[in-house]
Design a protein around this motif. Structure first.
Motif, PDB file in Angstrom:
ATOM      1  N   HIS A  87       0.828  -1.206   0.000  1.00 40.51           N
ATOM      2  CA  HIS A  87       0.000   0.000   0.000  1.00 40.51           C
ATOM      3  C   HIS A  87       0.860   1.252   0.000  1.00 40.51           C
ATOM      4  CE1 HIS A  87      -3.273  -2.551   2.194  1.00 40.51           C
ATOM      5  NE2 HIS A  87      -2.989  -2.975   0.982  1.00 40.51           N
ATOM      6  N   MET A  92     -14.593   6.258   6.850  1.00 38.94           N
ATOM      7  CA  MET A  92     -13.853   5.797   5.679  1.00 38.94           C
ATOM      8  C   MET A  92     -13.439   6.950   4.762  1.00 38.94           C
ATOM      9  SD  MET A  92     -13.232   2.566   5.745  1.00 38.94           S
ATOM     10  CE  MET A  92     -12.859   2.844   7.469  1.00 38.94           C
ATOM     11  N   LEU A  95      -9.347   6.685   4.600  1.00 35.05           N
ATOM     12  CA  LEU A  95      -8.739   6.233   3.356  1.00 35.05           C
ATOM     13  C   LEU A  95      -7.912   7.328   2.682  1.00 35.05           C
ATOM     14  CD1 LEU A  95     -11.478   3.951   1.768  1.00 35.05           C
ATOM     15  CD2 LEU A  95      -9.148   3.319   2.327  1.00 35.05           C
ATOM     16  N   TYR A  96      -8.472   8.528   2.578  1.00 42.56           N
ATOM     17  CA  TYR A  96      -7.724   9.598   1.930  1.00 42.56           C
ATOM     18  C   TYR A  96      -6.540  10.044   2.780  1.00 42.56           C
ATOM     19  CZ  TYR A  96     -11.176  10.194  -1.763  1.00 42.56           C
ATOM     20  OH  TYR A  96     -11.977   9.995  -2.861  1.00 42.56           O
ATOM     21  N   HIS A  99      -3.900   6.842   2.633  1.00 41.70           N
ATOM     22  CA  HIS A  99      -3.392   6.405   1.336  1.00 41.70           C
ATOM     23  C   HIS A  99      -3.256   7.532   0.318  1.00 41.70           C
ATOM     24  CE1 HIS A  99      -3.876   2.285   2.724  1.00 41.70           C
ATOM     25  NE2 HIS A  99      -5.085   2.608   3.130  1.00 41.70           N
ATOM     26  N   THR A 148      -7.332   5.524  -4.670  1.00 44.57           N
ATOM     27  CA  THR A 148      -7.980   5.545  -3.355  1.00 44.57           C
ATOM     28  C   THR A 148      -9.472   5.761  -3.490  1.00 44.57           C
ATOM     29  OG1 THR A 148      -5.946   6.471  -2.409  1.00 44.57           O
ATOM     30  CG2 THR A 148      -7.936   6.625  -1.082  1.00 44.57           C
ATOM     31  N   ALA A 193     -11.168   2.560  -4.298  1.00 41.92           N
ATOM     32  CA  ALA A 193     -11.245   1.730  -3.091  1.00 41.92           C
ATOM     33  C   ALA A 193     -12.333   2.237  -2.158  1.00 41.92           C
ATOM     34  CB  ALA A 193      -9.895   1.723  -2.372  1.00 41.92           C
ATOM     35  N   LEU A 194     -12.477   3.546  -2.055  1.00 40.01           N
ATOM     36  CA  LEU A 194     -13.500   4.117  -1.186  1.00 40.01           C
ATOM     37  C   LEU A 194     -14.896   3.754  -1.669  1.00 40.01           C
ATOM     38  CD1 LEU A 194     -14.477   5.909   1.104  1.00 40.01           C
ATOM     39  CD2 LEU A 194     -14.105   7.902  -0.364  1.00 40.01           C
ATOM     40  N   THR A 250     -15.529   0.284  -0.779  1.00 38.25           N
ATOM     41  CA  THR A 250     -15.739   0.170   0.666  1.00 38.25           C
ATOM     42  C   THR A 250     -17.151   0.574   1.058  1.00 38.25           C
ATOM     43  OG1 THR A 250     -13.397   0.664   1.058  1.00 38.25           O
ATOM     44  CG2 THR A 250     -14.898   0.907   2.920  1.00 38.25           C
ATOM     45  N   ASN A 292     -11.577  -2.249   4.666  1.00 30.73           N
ATOM     46  CA  ASN A 292     -10.660  -1.230   4.174  1.00 30.73           C
ATOM     47  C   ASN A 292      -9.423  -1.869   3.557  1.00 30.73           C
ATOM     48  OD1 ASN A 292      -8.911   1.007   3.896  1.00 30.73           O
ATOM     49  ND2 ASN A 292      -8.306   0.869   6.023  1.00 30.73           N
ATOM     50  N   ILE A 350      -8.579  -1.441  -0.648  1.00 28.40           N
ATOM     51  CA  ILE A 350      -7.410  -0.687  -1.104  1.00 28.40           C
ATOM     52  C   ILE A 350      -6.433  -1.612  -1.807  1.00 28.40           C
ATOM     53  CG2 ILE A 350      -6.019  -0.892   0.989  1.00 28.40           C
ATOM     54  CD1 ILE A 350      -6.438   2.278  -1.153  1.00 28.40           C
TER      55      ILE A 350
END
Length: 423
Positions: A29, A232, A236-237, A240, A246, A249-250, A253, A310, A314
């Motif tokens: 990651h 999240m 996440l932001y 990552h 990202t 991935a969000l 999620t 999560n 990602i």
């Protein structure tokens, strides 16, 4: 949906590309995502959906935010005049003999000072009884314990009394937490430290929104879904970095959170779980009458799977990005299939993670149940067992669904296949 660029590298099979990415990048990651051409339409659709999700999350926070008047009355941990203090241990008595079937295991009378400890309170030795497990924890003279001081007006003999509250563990737990932060900083560096900041912000959302909203009688699944989405978006932001990888991935999620919420609500109702499986639930129901116990259980199902969810989303988004950079000639279907080969391995390992995590936290319960001669199907009637099964399976289903959803979002976001100039 992306511009085409020349690539004279001989094409590789999707399986070979997936194996190369999995060994080199599949679970990494760190580092910036590869620079890929992403079409304006794909970018607009992805960011537009996330913008809508952000607006829905903010509206949900406003609507579900509990009013001060809805909060239950706080419960005083100590009676009026009762205080707590710390004191060093002077001596620890032996453990009393274990009773077997109501009879003392030893024919000799137990020592008078068994299951006691003596503490120095302001220069005076005070001896008080403690639970049997305290002496077996390794407590020795020189350790520090926390005592409850009872005023003279509340004791039968009219003198100040003391009770055992617990062992003072601030120093060892603080050292453990400090070592964790230092190691994260040394190994993961800025990315790891940002993850810790995100964890702190997540704790703030839970403490200031999720818990008060549940105590005020808010809908458990709605509070959990909105709170989880808010967490999240930040985590996440922050951990990552802001990028389309990202963002993909969000979105995956958020889809996984929605699937887990729907399944959790259905499972709690279908299994006729009350949400009260131990003494803690009974105390909560007593002091917070507006509390929806079934909703709290549904909330727990959603929150329990956030960390693993999560991780897989990602990872899948990163896998798609790396695959596209390594093999630009792959079609979207091939790209999806190659990334899913990585995802299936990740699903298997994370399912083990979920099950073993719950087995570890409920080890004492499992040991107790192993002593009872009851068929497995009869154990399912026990509320505590049913709760853990629902929590495990609902989280696992949300996790499994999030993998193909995230992979599809990422595959549709990155640029399309590139045809070599000499093809």
């Amino acid at each position: 949906m992306g511009s085409h660029r020349a690539d004279r590298t001989p094409p590789r099979s999707p399986a070979a590309t997936a194996a190369a990415v999995e060994s080199g990048h599949g679970h990494s990651h760190g580092g910036p995502p590869p620079a890929l051409d992403v079409g304006l339409r794909a970018r607009a659709v992805l960011l537009g959906l996330l913008a809508v999700g952000a607006v829905v999350t903010l509206v949900g926070l406003v609507v579900l935010w509990p009013a001060a008047s809805d909060a239950p009355e706080e419960v005083d941990f100590l009676r009026s005049g009762t205080t707590t203090l710390t004191a060093p241990v002077v001596d620890v008595g032996p453990s009393c003999p274990v009773l077997v079937d109501g009879e003392q295991g030893s024919r000799e009378p137990p020592p008078e000072d068994c299951d006691t400890l003596t503490a120095d309170v302001g220069g005076e030795d005070v001896t008080l009884g403690v639970p049997p497990y305290v002496g077996r924890s390794g407590l020795v003279a020189g350790d520090t314990v926390r005592l409850i001081r009872l005023p003279a007006s509340s004791t039968p003999d009219g003198q100040v009394g003391y009770g055992f509250a617990g062992v003072e563990r601030t120093l060892p737990l603080g050292l453990l937490a400090g070592a964790f932060v230092v190691l994260v900083g040394l190994v993961a560096r800025l990315r790891g430290l940002l993850a810790l900041v995100g964890l702190g912000l997540a704790a703030l959302v839970i403490a200031r929104f999720l818990l008060p909203a549940l105590l005020a009688g808010g809908s458990g699944w709605a509070v959990a879904a909105v709170g989880s989405a808010a967490i999240m978006y930040v985590v996440l932001y922050l951990a990552h970095g802001p990028s389309l990888r990202t963002s993909a991935a969000l979105l995956g999620t958020l889809a996984g959170i929605g699937a887990t919420a729907l399944l959790g609500v259905w499972a709690v109702g279908a299994a006729r779980l009350s949400g009260i499986s131990d003494e803690t639930g009974e105390v909560l129901a007593t002091y917070a009458p507006a509390l929806d116990s079934q909703g709290v259980l549904a909330c727990a199902v959603i929150i329990a799977g956030l960390g693993v969810l999560n991780d897989v989303t990602i990872t899948q988004s990163s896998a798609v990005w790396e695959l596209r950079a390594a093999a630009p000639e792959l079609s979207r279907r091939q790209l999806f299939g190659s990334a899913m080969r990585i995802g299936r391995d990740h699903i298997a390992s994370t399912i083990y993670t979920i099950v073993f995590a719950y087995a570890g936290t409920g080890l004492a319960v499992l040991m107790l149940l192993s002593l009872y001669d009851r068929p497995f199907l009869e154990l399912l009637a026990d509320e505590s067992i049913g709760v853990e099964i629902v929590r495990t399976l609902a989280s696992a289903v949300g996790l499994v669904l999030a993998v193909p959803l995230t992979t599809a979002v990422a595959a549709l976001t990155v640029g399309g296949a590139v045809v070599p100039e000499d093809a």
